[in-house]
Structures are given as structure tokens and as C-alpha cells.
Design a protein around this motif. Structure first.
Motif, PDB file in Angstrom:
ATOM      1  N   VAL A 119       0.858  -1.188   0.000  1.00 50.80           N
ATOM      2  CA  VAL A 119       0.000   0.000   0.000  1.00 50.80           C
ATOM      3  C   VAL A 119       0.895   1.238   0.000  1.00 50.80           C
ATOM      4  O   VAL A 119       1.799   1.358   0.821  1.00 50.80           O
ATOM      5  CB  VAL A 119      -0.925  -0.002   1.228  1.00 50.80           C
ATOM      6  N   THR A 120       0.665   2.132  -0.960  1.00 55.40           N
ATOM      7  CA  THR A 120       1.542   3.285  -1.138  1.00 55.40           C
ATOM      8  C   THR A 120       0.727   4.569  -1.224  1.00 55.40           C
ATOM      9  O   THR A 120      -0.334   4.598  -1.851  1.00 55.40           O
ATOM     10  CB  THR A 120       2.367   3.135  -2.431  1.00 55.40           C
ATOM     11  N   LEU A 121       1.237   5.603  -0.583  1.00 56.25           N
ATOM     12  CA  LEU A 121       0.629   6.919  -0.678  1.00 56.25           C
ATOM     13  C   LEU A 121       1.407   7.713  -1.736  1.00 56.25           C
ATOM     14  O   LEU A 121       2.618   7.894  -1.605  1.00 56.25           O
ATOM     15  CB  LEU A 121       0.719   7.604   0.686  1.00 56.25           C
ATOM     16  N   VAL A 122       0.707   8.116  -2.790  1.00 55.25           N
ATOM     17  CA  VAL A 122       1.362   8.877  -3.856  1.00 55.25           C
ATOM     18  C   VAL A 122       0.974  10.336  -3.690  1.00 55.25           C
ATOM     19  O   VAL A 122      -0.201  10.687  -3.755  1.00 55.25           O
ATOM     20  CB  VAL A 122       0.938   8.362  -5.251  1.00 55.25           C
ATOM     21  N   ASN A 123       1.975  11.182  -3.436  1.00 55.38           N
ATOM     22  CA  ASN A 123       1.717  12.600  -3.204  1.00 55.38           C
ATOM     23  C   ASN A 123       2.237  13.416  -4.384  1.00 55.38           C
ATOM     24  O   ASN A 123       3.390  13.303  -4.775  1.00 55.38           O
ATOM     25  CB  ASN A 123       2.408  13.033  -1.901  1.00 55.38           C
ATOM     26  N   VAL A 124       1.345  14.214  -4.975  1.00 55.83           N
ATOM     27  CA  VAL A 124       1.727  15.076  -6.092  1.00 55.83           C
ATOM     28  C   VAL A 124       2.092  16.436  -5.524  1.00 55.83           C
ATOM     29  O   VAL A 124       1.256  17.095  -4.896  1.00 55.83           O
ATOM     30  CB  VAL A 124       0.565  15.200  -7.106  1.00 55.83           C
ATOM     31  N   TRP A 125       3.331  16.850  -5.734  1.00 49.13           N
ATOM     32  CA  TRP A 125       3.795  18.108  -5.156  1.00 49.13           C
ATOM     33  C   TRP A 125       4.630  18.878  -6.174  1.00 49.13           C
ATOM     34  O   TRP A 125       4.914  18.406  -7.277  1.00 49.13           O
ATOM     35  CB  TRP A 125       4.615  17.846  -3.890  1.00 49.13           C
ATOM     36  N   GLY A 126       5.032  20.079  -5.819  1.00 52.75           N
ATOM     37  CA  GLY A 126       5.906  20.874  -6.664  1.00 52.75           C
ATOM     38  C   GLY A 126       6.541  21.966  -5.824  1.00 52.75           C
ATOM     39  O   GLY A 126       5.948  22.408  -4.834  1.00 52.75           O
ATOM     40  N   GLU A 127       7.688  22.388  -6.223  1.00 53.43           N
ATOM     41  CA  GLU A 127       8.397  23.413  -5.448  1.00 53.43           C
ATOM     42  C   GLU A 127       7.607  24.722  -5.442  1.00 53.43           C
ATOM     43  O   GLU A 127       7.652  25.492  -4.485  1.00 53.43           O
ATOM     44  CB  GLU A 127       9.792  23.625  -6.058  1.00 53.43           C
ATOM     45  N   TRP A 128       6.837  24.936  -6.538  1.00 54.88           N
ATOM     46  CA  TRP A 128       6.087  26.183  -6.725  1.00 54.88           C
ATOM     47  C   TRP A 128       4.822  26.248  -5.872  1.00 54.88           C
ATOM     48  O   TRP A 128       4.111  27.250  -5.882  1.00 54.88           O
ATOM     49  CB  TRP A 128       5.699  26.299  -8.204  1.00 54.88           C
ATOM     50  N   CYS A 129       4.536  25.147  -5.152  1.00 55.07           N
ATOM     51  CA  CYS A 129       3.237  25.033  -4.472  1.00 55.07           C
ATOM     52  C   CYS A 129       3.398  25.296  -2.982  1.00 55.07           C
ATOM     53  O   CYS A 129       4.026  24.520  -2.263  1.00 55.07           O
ATOM     54  CB  CYS A 129       2.665  23.654  -4.764  1.00 55.07           C
ATOM     55  N   PRO A 130       2.915  26.441  -2.492  1.00 57.15           N
ATOM     56  CA  PRO A 130       3.126  26.796  -1.084  1.00 57.15           C
ATOM     57  C   PRO A 130       2.470  25.823  -0.100  1.00 57.15           C
ATOM     58  O   PRO A 130       3.041  25.534   0.956  1.00 57.15           O
ATOM     59  CB  PRO A 130       2.504  28.189  -0.957  1.00 57.15           C
ATOM     60  N   THR A 131       1.290  25.297  -0.465  1.00 57.59           N
ATOM     61  CA  THR A 131       0.612  24.379   0.444  1.00 57.59           C
ATOM     62  C   THR A 131       1.423  23.102   0.642  1.00 57.59           C
ATOM     63  O   THR A 131       1.378  22.484   1.711  1.00 57.59           O
ATOM     64  CB  THR A 131      -0.781  24.030  -0.112  1.00 57.59           C
ATOM     65  N   CYS A 132       2.180  22.714  -0.414  1.00 57.76           N
ATOM     66  CA  CYS A 132       2.990  21.499  -0.314  1.00 57.76           C
ATOM     67  C   CYS A 132       4.024  21.630   0.810  1.00 57.76           C
ATOM     68  O   CYS A 132       4.346  20.661   1.492  1.00 57.76           O
ATOM     69  CB  CYS A 132       3.705  21.229  -1.626  1.00 57.76           C
TER      70      CYS A 132
END
Lengths: 176, 156
Positions: free
Chosen positions: A65-78
């Protein structure tokens, strides 16, 4: 008497309509279930953020079971979300990151600054994998079971209380 | 004065062009039919990030990606339905401004028609009930009472 009750019908219809509208007031229009729920994780072939010569595909998500998190450096909430993800990793959840619409330098700098809870990060500079996942902003998180099927979708910020109240129960649920 | 106004007017006319160059790219189509289809598709697909904007009107990044994909799929010779299916498979029914008629949306499409029919039925029943009530003949007893009410002094 029966006729009298019939006169109440419009009132009942109005109350039902009011009930629906009232419920609508407290719904968050940004939270929608993923269209991919109960579907296999989409096929992809991308390099990793860590190693440009290493190519990974959807088989990366099989077996656990894996949690895949979509993020980016440009994203403040991340950035705000990273402590929660580190917490989850510490509690034994396997995390895979998708560095979405980012450059390698910025992505690496982000992990160096905010910590890296991910076993590996899939590098998705053009947002192709994000598009296949129906991602329309970061962060978004998908829970994938051991067979590579998407079981849970979290749109937006994972709050500190979500870790124990939402994410961990979902992880446990799909582990067996 | 006229010499001053004319360039100003020309600038005003050009202003919308500038606005368009800002958010949304201009795409070239060889085939005017394809261009027409592109315009209508980007007007009927809803931007998933925005609350109520077509992808053709939105400058959010995801709307740009979706326009790009619509363009490429059109160039590939895909049908409108295939393109809409493609988007729904990834982003859900939310992106359709015009919900499809299917099992889940039957209530949405059918309820207004069903309510109109129900209303017509109620009206028809009421009219019938009223007509029957008024057409009923009075019994002799009722008629005598009615007479007494209308002409009280005659009976006294």
C-alpha cells in the motif's frame, strides 16, 4: 381530513428542497472524488527526480500500500504539508512523490529544505502523469493498494489531524 | 481634435487583442471545421480548478493543459465524443457543462418532466372532481332548504 393533509404537500416539497440547499451550504466544491477511484493507477514511464538515468513505471506501486503525493516546489501548500508526510513516513507508510511541473534543481532544493519522506520521487516536468491522474492543482494525494489500484483520493492540504483521523485509517483499511 | 481622437480610437479597437494575447494562446487550424469543433469543445469543457469557467475562458494552468490536449486529439482525428470521454475518464463528470443522460443523471433530466406530468395529473383530477360535484343533482330535501334560504319571507 385526507384532503387537508394533501394541502401540506407543497410545504413538504419546499422543506425537502430547503434541506438539499442547506446541505449544499456546507459542501466544499473543491473536494471531489477522483474519477479514477477503484481504477488501476495510470501507466507511465518517467525518470526519477533523484536519478535522471533511472526510469520507473506503474509497477513501482505494486506489492505494498503506497501513498502517492503530487507536489511541486512552486506550491506553497505542499511546504505546509511536508511535516504531515514526514509523520506518515515515520509511522511506516510507504510514500512515493510525484514532482509535478517542476525543474530538477528546484525539486531537489525543496526536498533538501523541507525533508524527504518519499522512497522515490517520480519526475513529471510536463505534468503528463498529473494529467493522467486528473490532477488540477497540487498537493493531491492518492492511496494505491498492493495491486496498484487507486483506493482513496485526498484533494489539497493534508491537515495535521488528517494524519490520524483520515489517512492512517485508510492505509490500514487497504493493507489487508 | 479629430487628429487626436483617431489614434485613440484605433488603440481602443486593438485593446481586446492585447487582452487575448495575455492568458490564452491563439491556435492555428488548417481546417475551419476543426477550428469550429475546437471552439465548441473548449466552451463545453469546464475547468476543474475553477468553479464556473470553461477551459476556453480560463487562464489556470490545468485549463491550458486541457486545451492543449483537445488540440492534439483533434489533430489526431478523434471525434468529439472520444475527446469528451478522454477528459471525463481523467477529471470526472465535473468537466462536462452538459451532463450526460445516463443511469445516474436520469433523475436530473427526468424530475422536471415528471413534476410537470404530476402537476397536470393533479389539475386534471381536481377539475374532474369539481365538475362531478357541481353536476350532482340536489335531493328534494336540499332543494327545499335552498328555497327556504333564498326566499325566507315566502315561507313565513
Amino acid at each position: 381530513m385526507k384532503r387537508r393533509l394533501l394541502l401540506l404537500l407543497p410545504l413538504l416539497a419546499f422543506l425537502a428542497l430547503g434541506g438539499f440547499l442547506y446541505q449544499g451550504l456546507s459542501m466544499n466544491p473543491f473536494e471531489r472524488d477522483s474519477a479514477l477511484m477503484a481504477d488501476p493507477f495510470p501507466a507511465f514511464e518517467l525518470t526519477t527526480l533523484e536519478d535522471p538515468s533511472r526510469t520507473v513505471d506503474e509497477s513501482l506501486l505494486r506489492g505494498e500500500v503506497t501513498l502517492v503525493n503530487v507536489w511541486g516546489e512552486w506550491c506553497p501548500t505542499c511546504k505546509q504539508e511536508m511535516p504531515q508526510l514526514l509523520d506518515l513516513a515515520e509511522r511506516g507508510v510507504r510514500l512515493v512523490g510525484v514532482d509535478y511541473k517542476d525543474t530538477r534543481e528546484k525539486g531537489r532544493a525543496f526536498l533538501a529544505e523541507f525533508g524527504n519522506p518519499f522512497e522515490v520521487n517520480v519526475f513529471d516536468p510536463d505534468g503528463d502523469l498529473g494529467f493522467e491522474l486528473g490532477v488540477y492543482g497540487a498537493p493531491e494525494t492518492f492511496l494505491v493498494d498492493a495491486e496498484g489500484v487507486i483506493r482513496y483520493h485526498h484533494t489539497g492540504y493534508i491537515k495535521p489531524e488528517d494524519v490520524r483521523e483520515v489517512i492512517l485509517p485508510e492505509v490500514e483499511r487497504w493493507r489487508d | 481634435m479629430a487628429r487626436l481622437i483617431r489614434p485613440l480610437l484605433a488603440m481602443l479597437v486593438l485593446l481586446p487583442l492585447l487582452a487575448q494575447a495575455g492568458g490564452i494562446e491563439v491556435r492555428r487550424f488548417e481546417d475551419p471545421v476543426l477550428e469550429q469543433r475546437y471552439q465548441s469543445l473548449t466552451a463545453t469543457l469546464r475547468c476543474p480548478k475553477c468553479q464556473n469557467q470553461a477551459i476556453g475562458d480560463s487562464d489556470s494552468p490545468i485549463a491550458g493543459d486541457m486545451r492543449d490536449r483537445v488540440y492534439r486529439l483533434l489533430q489526431d482525428g478523434r471525434s468529439d465524443k472520444e475527446i469528451l470521454d478522454f477528459m471525463v475518464r481523467r477529471f470526472g463528470d465535473y468537466v462536462l457543462y452538459n451532463p450526460r443522460l445516463e443511469g445516474r443523471t436520469l433523475l436530473l433530466w427526468g424530475l422536471p418532466a415528471a413534476l410537470v406530468l404530476l402537476g397536470a395529473l393533479v389539475v386534471a383530477l381536481m377539475v374532474r372532481a369539481r365538475r362531478r360535484a357541481s353536476a350532482r343533482r340536489l335531493t328534494a330535501e336540499e332543494r327545499a332548504r335552498l328555497d327556504a334560504l333564498i326566499n325566507p319571507e315566502r315561507n313565513e
